[in-house]
Design a protein around this motif. Structure first.
Motif, PDB file in Angstrom:
ATOM      1  N   LEU A   1      27.163  -0.940  -6.778  1.00 50.16           N
ATOM      2  CA  LEU A   1      26.531   0.375  -6.747  1.00 50.16           C
ATOM      3  C   LEU A   1      25.971   0.707  -5.367  1.00 50.16           C
ATOM      4  CD1 LEU A   1      24.556   0.236 -10.109  1.00 50.16           C
ATOM      5  CD2 LEU A   1      26.343   1.892  -9.578  1.00 50.16           C
ATOM      6  N   ALA A   2      25.200  -0.231  -4.825  1.00 49.19           N
ATOM      7  CA  ALA A   2      24.436   0.058  -3.614  1.00 49.19           C
ATOM      8  C   ALA A   2      25.268  -0.048  -2.339  1.00 49.19           C
ATOM      9  CB  ALA A   2      23.227  -0.878  -3.522  1.00 49.19           C
ATOM     10  N   TYR A   3      26.188  -0.994  -2.291  1.00 52.37           N
ATOM     11  CA  TYR A   3      26.957  -1.223  -1.064  1.00 52.37           C
ATOM     12  C   TYR A   3      28.439  -0.899  -1.230  1.00 52.37           C
ATOM     13  CZ  TYR A   3      22.707  -3.634   0.312  1.00 52.37           C
ATOM     14  OH  TYR A   3      21.409  -3.923   0.597  1.00 52.37           O
ATOM     15  N   GLY A   4      28.965  -1.097  -2.432  1.00 51.01           N
ATOM     16  CA  GLY A   4      30.362  -0.772  -2.663  1.00 51.01           C
ATOM     17  C   GLY A   4      30.594   0.688  -2.960  1.00 51.01           C
ATOM     18  N   ARG A   5      29.502   1.455  -3.179  1.00 51.42           N
ATOM     19  CA  ARG A   5      29.590   2.887  -3.464  1.00 51.42           C
ATOM     20  C   ARG A   5      30.502   3.192  -4.651  1.00 51.42           C
ATOM     21  NH1 ARG A   5      25.108   4.295  -0.790  1.00 51.42           N
ATOM     22  NH2 ARG A   5      25.188   3.720   1.400  1.00 51.42           N
ATOM     23  N   GLN A   6      30.496   2.292  -5.625  1.00 60.36           N
ATOM     24  CA  GLN A   6      31.293   2.515  -6.827  1.00 60.36           C
ATOM     25  C   GLN A   6      30.531   3.426  -7.785  1.00 60.36           C
ATOM     26  OE1 GLN A   6      34.524   1.264  -7.190  1.00 60.36           O
ATOM     27  NE2 GLN A   6      34.147   0.810  -5.025  1.00 60.36           N
ATOM     28  N   SER A   7      31.247   4.150  -8.609  1.00 62.09           N
ATOM     29  CA  SER A   7      30.606   5.056  -9.559  1.00 62.09           C
ATOM     30  C   SER A   7      29.905   4.267 -10.658  1.00 62.09           C
ATOM     31  CB  SER A   7      31.645   5.984 -10.191  1.00 62.09           C
ATOM     32  OG  SER A   7      32.481   5.256 -11.067  1.00 62.09           O
ATOM     33  N   PRO A   8      28.805   4.812 -11.205  1.00 64.59           N
ATOM     34  CA  PRO A   8      28.153   4.122 -12.314  1.00 64.59           C
ATOM     35  C   PRO A   8      29.095   3.874 -13.487  1.00 64.59           C
ATOM     36  CG  PRO A   8      26.728   5.842 -11.452  1.00 64.59           C
ATOM     37  CD  PRO A   8      28.048   5.999 -10.762  1.00 64.59           C
TER      38      PRO A   8
END
Length: 391
Positions: free
Chosen positions: A369-376
């Motif tokens: 979430l925080a570094y990979g910028r993946q969607s919730p």
């Protein structure tokens, strides 16, 4: 003046209710693209002013913006259509999940549901991290956040959380010095000050009644608990976690395991996070429970925010320029970071993290979430899959 139909508004917001993942900030971006750039229901200046108002007020900011947009487009029917279109898809999914837990008792103890709990830990940790950088950028506000967390942990109830917000607001009024907001041209969808004052009075009366009635197990107590939570949420949808947990778990209405599992799933559906109330309402004991309970408590948690935004619209421009108001709100916003930090520990951490493997899955989810910028949505799905395969 209204220029469209309620059905037009409903279909526009239903599209967003089915596709708008990512939380309130992302929702506001979707709204701007849809209603400022594509449909041209409102211009950029008016939209920015509306967003500023809804971020200033307690309640679900994106839903408040949507409600006001619907009101401006098609009057009161349009306002209701906007709320229904944006909220119903996620509420229906969450109520179905609640009914599934009730029918198949083993579902709540499955590895996949444990994965949802671990995803909730990661999502709230990211929210604390991001909100702290924005709302606690200096030592005084960081100190207020820590003090609020300590108070919430010392008094683990809605009373402790309310006291933390009130104390931080008072502290901000005396000590903090945020910069003045820029002036803007006041715009609102046709509500006069008299109508606004009536709506604010209704909000206040219902809040006072909710504070008096939110005890016991009656229908009024359950409704009052959710109204109170919706009325006191500053700083974003994730903060409602702490208020609802303090309201529904200690009385025994919802177990901690079911609460956290539902909160984890709420990260994976589009639309407003406040739709989590529909899940809780479907699990409530009598006189709530099922579809009726889910819809009733969904209305209860959204009602105060909607009354506030409509009531405040005629007064907003003058109010937002008052320095005491800015200082008090800066303190209250710092407090909500502390409340969310306390909620990260109890109930989330102590009920979800039981082993090194649990911690590893939660840490991986946080990293995505925080570094990979993946969607919730993707992170929640991967967490549930990891829980099913490994736990």
């Amino acid at each position: 003046m209204p220029q469209g139909s309620a059905m037009e508004v409903f279909l526009a917001f239903l599209k967003l209710g089915l596709t708008a993942f990512g939380g309130p900030v992302a929702h506001l971006g979707y709204f701007r693209v849809e209603f400022v750039e594509r449909r041209r229901w409102i211009d950029d200046s008016a939209y920015a002013d509306l967003v500023a108002l809804c971020q200033f007020l307690p309640g679900p900011a994106s839903s408040q913006v949507g409600f006001a947009l619907g009101l401006g487009r098609a009057g009161w029917p349009g306002a209701l259509a906007a709320w229904l279109g944006f909220t119903l898809p996620s509420a229906v999914v969450l109520m179905l999940f609640a009914l599934g837990i009730q029918r198949w008792s083993g579902l709540a103890q499955s590895g996949a549901v444990q994965g949802l709990k671990l995803a909730a830990v990661a999502v709230v940790a990211q929210a604390v991290w991001g909100m702290a950088r924005t709302l606690c950028p200096d030592r005084p506000r960081a100190g207020l956040a820590i003090a609020a967390a300590l108070l919430a942990l010392a008094i683990p109830s809605a009373l402790g959380q309310l006291a933390a917000i009130a104390a931080a607001g008072m502290a901000g009024l005396w000590w903090l010095k945020p910069q003045a907001l820029p002036a803007s041209t006041p715009r609102h969808p046709g509500l006069g000050k008299t109508a606004g004052a009536v709506l604010l009075l209704v909000f206040t009366v219902l809040l006072l009644l909710s504070l008096a009635l939110a005890a016991g197990s009656s229908l009024l107590a359950q409704f009052a608990t959710f109204y109170q939570a919706g009325a006191l949420v500053f700083g974003g949808g994730h903060v409602v976690l702490a208020l609802l947990q303090a309201g529904v778990v200690p009385p025994g209405w919802i177990t901690n395991d079911a609460f956290i599992a539902g909160y984890g799933l709420a990260q994976a559906v589009p639309g407003p996070l406040f739709a989590f109330a529909a899940y809780l309402g479907a699990l409530m004991p009598a006189p709530m429970g099922g579809w009726v309970g889910g819809m009733a408590l969904l209305v209860a948690i959204f009602l105060p925010g909607l009354l506030l935004v409509l009531g405040a619209l005629p007064f907003w421009e003058a109010l937002r320029q008052l320095r005491p108001v800015q200082r008090a709100m800066a303190g209250a916003n710092a407090a909500v970071v502390g409340l969310l930090l306390a909620a990260l520990y109890d109930p989330l951490w102590i009920n979800a993290i039981h082993s090194r493997l649990d911690f590893g899955i939660a840490l991986a989810a946080f990293g995505l979430l925080a570094y990979g910028r993946q969607s919730p949505l993707r992170v929640v799905a991967l967490s549930a899959l990891a829980g099913w395969a490994l736990l």
